[in-house]
Each structure stands twice: as structure tokens, then as C-alpha cells.
Write an enzyme that holds these catalytic residues in place. Structure first.
Site, PDB file in Angstrom:
ATOM      1  N   THR A 240       1.433  30.094  24.159  1.00 31.83           N
ATOM      2  CA  THR A 240       0.653  29.557  23.040  1.00 31.83           C
ATOM      3  C   THR A 240       0.352  30.678  22.042  1.00 31.83           C
ATOM      4  O   THR A 240       0.138  31.827  22.454  1.00 31.83           O
ATOM      5  CB  THR A 240      -0.679  28.988  23.567  1.00 31.83           C
ATOM      6  OG1 THR A 240      -0.381  27.936  24.469  1.00 31.83           O
ATOM      7  CG2 THR A 240      -1.557  28.450  22.444  1.00 31.83           C
ATOM      8  N   GLY A 241       0.300  30.325  20.754  1.00 27.41           N
ATOM      9  CA  GLY A 241      -0.136  31.298  19.758  1.00 27.41           C
ATOM     10  C   GLY A 241       0.841  31.410  18.602  1.00 27.41           C
ATOM     11  O   GLY A 241       1.883  30.746  18.578  1.00 27.41           O
ATOM     12  N   SER A 242       0.490  32.285  17.643  1.00 24.87           N
ATOM     13  CA  SER A 242       1.297  32.384  16.422  1.00 24.87           C
ATOM     14  C   SER A 242       2.632  33.077  16.679  1.00 24.87           C
ATOM     15  O   SER A 242       3.621  32.787  15.988  1.00 24.87           O
ATOM     16  CB  SER A 242       0.503  33.119  15.334  1.00 24.87           C
ATOM     17  OG  SER A 242       0.071  34.371  15.804  1.00 24.87           O
TER      18      SER A 242
ATOM     19  N   ASP B  40       5.616  34.211  26.372  1.00 17.13           N
ATOM     20  CA  ASP B  40       4.264  34.050  25.827  1.00 17.13           C
ATOM     21  C   ASP B  40       3.836  35.321  25.091  1.00 17.13           C
ATOM     22  O   ASP B  40       4.399  36.397  25.319  1.00 17.13           O
ATOM     23  CB  ASP B  40       3.275  33.743  26.969  1.00 17.13           C
ATOM     24  CG  ASP B  40       1.962  33.160  26.454  1.00 17.13           C
ATOM     25  OD1 ASP B  40       1.799  33.006  25.222  1.00 17.13           O
ATOM     26  OD2 ASP B  40       1.091  32.855  27.284  1.00 17.13           O
ATOM     27  N   GLY B  41       2.843  35.202  24.254  1.00 21.56           N
ATOM     28  CA  GLY B  41       2.285  36.329  23.524  1.00 21.56           C
ATOM     29  C   GLY B  41       1.157  36.979  24.312  1.00 21.56           C
ATOM     30  O   GLY B  41       0.929  36.670  25.481  1.00 21.56           O
TER      31      GLY B  41
ATOM     32  N   GLU C 272      -1.681  29.168  30.887  1.00 20.27           N
ATOM     33  CA  GLU C 272      -0.749  30.293  30.729  1.00 20.27           C
ATOM     34  C   GLU C 272      -0.602  31.043  32.044  1.00 20.27           C
ATOM     35  O   GLU C 272       0.499  31.434  32.441  1.00 20.27           O
ATOM     36  CB  GLU C 272      -1.251  31.231  29.631  1.00 20.27           C
ATOM     37  CG  GLU C 272      -1.162  30.594  28.244  1.00 20.27           C
ATOM     38  CD  GLU C 272      -1.784  31.424  27.134  1.00 20.27           C
ATOM     39  OE1 GLU C 272      -1.441  31.184  25.973  1.00 20.27           O
ATOM     40  OE2 GLU C 272      -2.627  32.294  27.415  1.00 20.27           O
TER      41      GLU C 272
ATOM     42  N   LYS D 256      -0.617  45.196  19.152  1.00 16.57           N
ATOM     43  CA  LYS D 256      -1.162  44.748  20.443  1.00 16.57           C
ATOM     44  C   LYS D 256      -1.027  45.820  21.533  1.00 16.57           C
ATOM     45  O   LYS D 256      -1.583  45.658  22.630  1.00 16.57           O
ATOM     46  CB  LYS D 256      -0.425  43.481  20.910  1.00 16.57           C
ATOM     47  CG  LYS D 256      -0.402  42.341  19.907  1.00 16.57           C
ATOM     48  CD  LYS D 256      -1.720  41.646  19.828  1.00 16.57           C
ATOM     49  CE  LYS D 256      -1.750  40.468  18.868  1.00 16.57           C
ATOM     50  NZ  LYS D 256      -0.895  39.353  19.215  1.00 16.57           N
TER      51      LYS D 256
HETATM   52  C1  5RP Z   1      -3.412  32.244  23.750  1.00 21.20           C
HETATM   53  C2  5RP Z   1      -2.891  33.624  23.957  1.00 21.20           C
HETATM   54  C3  5RP Z   1      -1.996  34.186  22.906  1.00 21.20           C
HETATM   55  O1  5RP Z   1      -0.788  34.541  23.503  1.00 21.20           O
HETATM   56  C4  5RP Z   1      -2.647  35.407  22.300  1.00 21.20           C
HETATM   57  O2  5RP Z   1      -3.914  35.042  21.800  1.00 21.20           O
HETATM   58  C5  5RP Z   1      -1.794  36.001  21.178  1.00 21.20           C
HETATM   59  O3  5RP Z   1      -1.760  35.142  20.091  1.00 21.20           O
HETATM   60  P1  5RP Z   1      -0.955  35.461  18.768  1.00 21.20           P
HETATM   61  O4  5RP Z   1       0.494  35.434  19.121  1.00 21.20           O
HETATM   62  O5  5RP Z   1      -1.363  34.354  17.821  1.00 21.20           O
HETATM   63  O6  5RP Z   1      -1.376  36.819  18.253  1.00 21.20           O
HETATM   64  O7  5RP Z   1      -3.147  34.262  24.937  1.00 21.20           O
HETATM   65  O8  5RP Z   1      -4.327  31.886  24.735  1.00 21.20           O
END
Ligand code: 5RP
Length: 216
Positions: free
Chosen positions: A26-28, A79-80, A101, A119
Site C-alpha cells: 500500500t502507498g504512493s 511493498d513500500g 502488510e 527512506k
Molecule cells: C502503508 C505503508 C507504506 O508502504 C509506507 O507508508 C510508505 O508509503 P509511500 O510509498 O506512500 O511513501 O507502510 O501502511
């Protein structure tokens, strides 16, 4: 920043093999991966999704959503993360999807984490650590976290997870032993899951850039 996210998300497609059921975070950053997945949707068997948000995007692109109970173990999860240390331990849950997740990460043979360079950290904890809690245990868990870690739990007001729970964000932590902290916080009654992915870290990290960097 979003260009780095796009480069990381698109690079992760190289880990997808024909016929796979793909675990999707989930996420951008993941949104770029899902867009790329949509372009090869005829080559995959479907996806197990970690959130309503990702499910909607996957469905819009014509990718079938499968139930983890029916698929069994998955070959790949993408995943991010909110933070990533040199051992590929992560803080996740900025999007409040941490519990699903974590379940999918656990069920997957290979966890590919896609991040932008901001990150990367030496020590986890600058990003407040998300903890999903059962609503009636919110104050109890907050007090316990303060007593056990010295970190400051802040209720993410207005946010209800896809599982109907609440999120506490724990500030002012310096997480030098992520495996131990994950274990400790998991023991507090009322904690559903902790946004530390240390016992089961990422196997591969893709840092978006020109070219993307792959860390194993
Ligand atoms: C969601 C998460 C996302 O992977 C994390 O917040 C990173 O988000 P983004 O890719 O928008 O920076 O853990 O629960």
C-alpha cells in the site's frame, strides 16, 4: 521524490514471473508498481492486496483480487516503507495498512521493498512507529509503550484501519535493536501489530534513482 518512487515501483516488475500471484502493499510508491502491473496483467494469475486502497486500484486495472486463504504461500510481495535500515529492517504503517502488510510479508517467499532514497536511515525511529491497537485498549497500550520504551505514543485521530482498529504513532524512539522492540511491543495485550518489520525484514530493497539501486 515521486520520480524516485516511480523508478523503484517500475523496477520491481522485474521480479514478477509469468503465472504468479503477487502480494501487493500500500502507498504512493506501490501505486506506481500497481500501474506497471496493470500493463502486464495478462501474465499474472492475480494479486493478494494489503488494503482497500490498493484493491480499488488493482480492480480498476483489471487485476483479479485473490484471498490469501485460498492462494496459500506467495512467491512475491512488493511493498513500500517509511524507513529502511542497512539490515533491511523497516518501519511501515504510515498508510495504516501495517497489519495486512505484515500478514502478506510473512506469507511470502520474497519480500521486495521499494523506496525513495529519503527512506534510508542508519537507525530506525525518526519516523514515528505505527502500532495498530484494538480500540478499547488505546490508552492502556499507550501507557505501556511509554513505560517500556520511553517513546511518546500519539493517537492518529480520525483514522480507522481496514480492520476497524486505531493507530498509535510512537515518537522519539531510537531503535537500535528492532527485533527485540518488535517482540516486546507485540506482547502488550491490545496490540494488533507493530509497524516494525524486523523479525521478517525485506529480502530485497530497491532504492529509486537513475539507475535504481538493488540491495540484498
Ligand atoms: C502503508 C505503508 C507504506 O508502504 C509506507 O507508508 C510508505 O508509503 P509511500 O510509498 O506512500 O511513501 O507502510 O501502511
Amino acid at each position: 521524490m515521486s520520480e524516485s518512487k516511480r523508478l523503484a515501483g517500475e523496477k520491481a516488475i522485474e521480479f514478477v514471473e509469468d503465472g504468479m500471484v503477487v502480494g501487493v502493499g500500500t502507498g504512493s510508491t506501490v501505486a506506481y508498481f500497481i500501474d506497471a502491473l496493470g500493463r502486464i496483467r495478462d501474465r499474472i494469475a492475480g494479486a493478494v492486496s494489503s488494503s482497500e486502497q490498493s484493491t480499488q486500484q488493482l480492480r480498476r486495472l483489471g487485476i483479479e483480487i485473490l484471498d490469501l486463504n485460498a492462494t496459500g504461500p506467495l512467491p512475491l510481495y512488493v511493498d513500500g516503507a517509511d524507513e529502511c535500515d542497512p539490515r533491511r529492517c523497516l518501519i511501515k504503517g504510515g498508510g495504516a495498512a501495517l497489519t495486512r502488510e505484515k500478514i502478506i510479508a510473512e506469507a511470502s517467499e520474497t519480500f521486495v521493498c521499494i523506496i525513495d532514497p529519503a527512506k534510508q536511515v542508519d537507525v530506525l525511529g525518526r519516523f514515528p512507529l505505527p502500532v495498530e491497537v484494538i480500540p478499547m485498549a488505546r490508552s492502556l497500550v499507550g501507557r505501556e509503550i511509554l513505560a517500556r520504551t520511553g517513546g511518546q505514543p500519539v493517537w492518529r485521530e480520525g483514522v480507522v484501519t481496514d480492520n476497524g482498529n486505531l493507530v498509535l504513532d510512537v515518537h522519539n524512539l531510537r531503535i537500535t535493536d528492532p527485533v527485540a522492540l518488535e517482540r516486546e511491543l507485540n506482547q502488550i495485550p491490545g496490540v494488533v501489530s507493530v509497524g516494525l518489520f524486523a523479525r521478517r525484514p525485506a529480502d530485497v530493497v530497491i532504492v529509486g534513482g537513475q539507475p535504481p539501486q538493488i540491495l540484498r
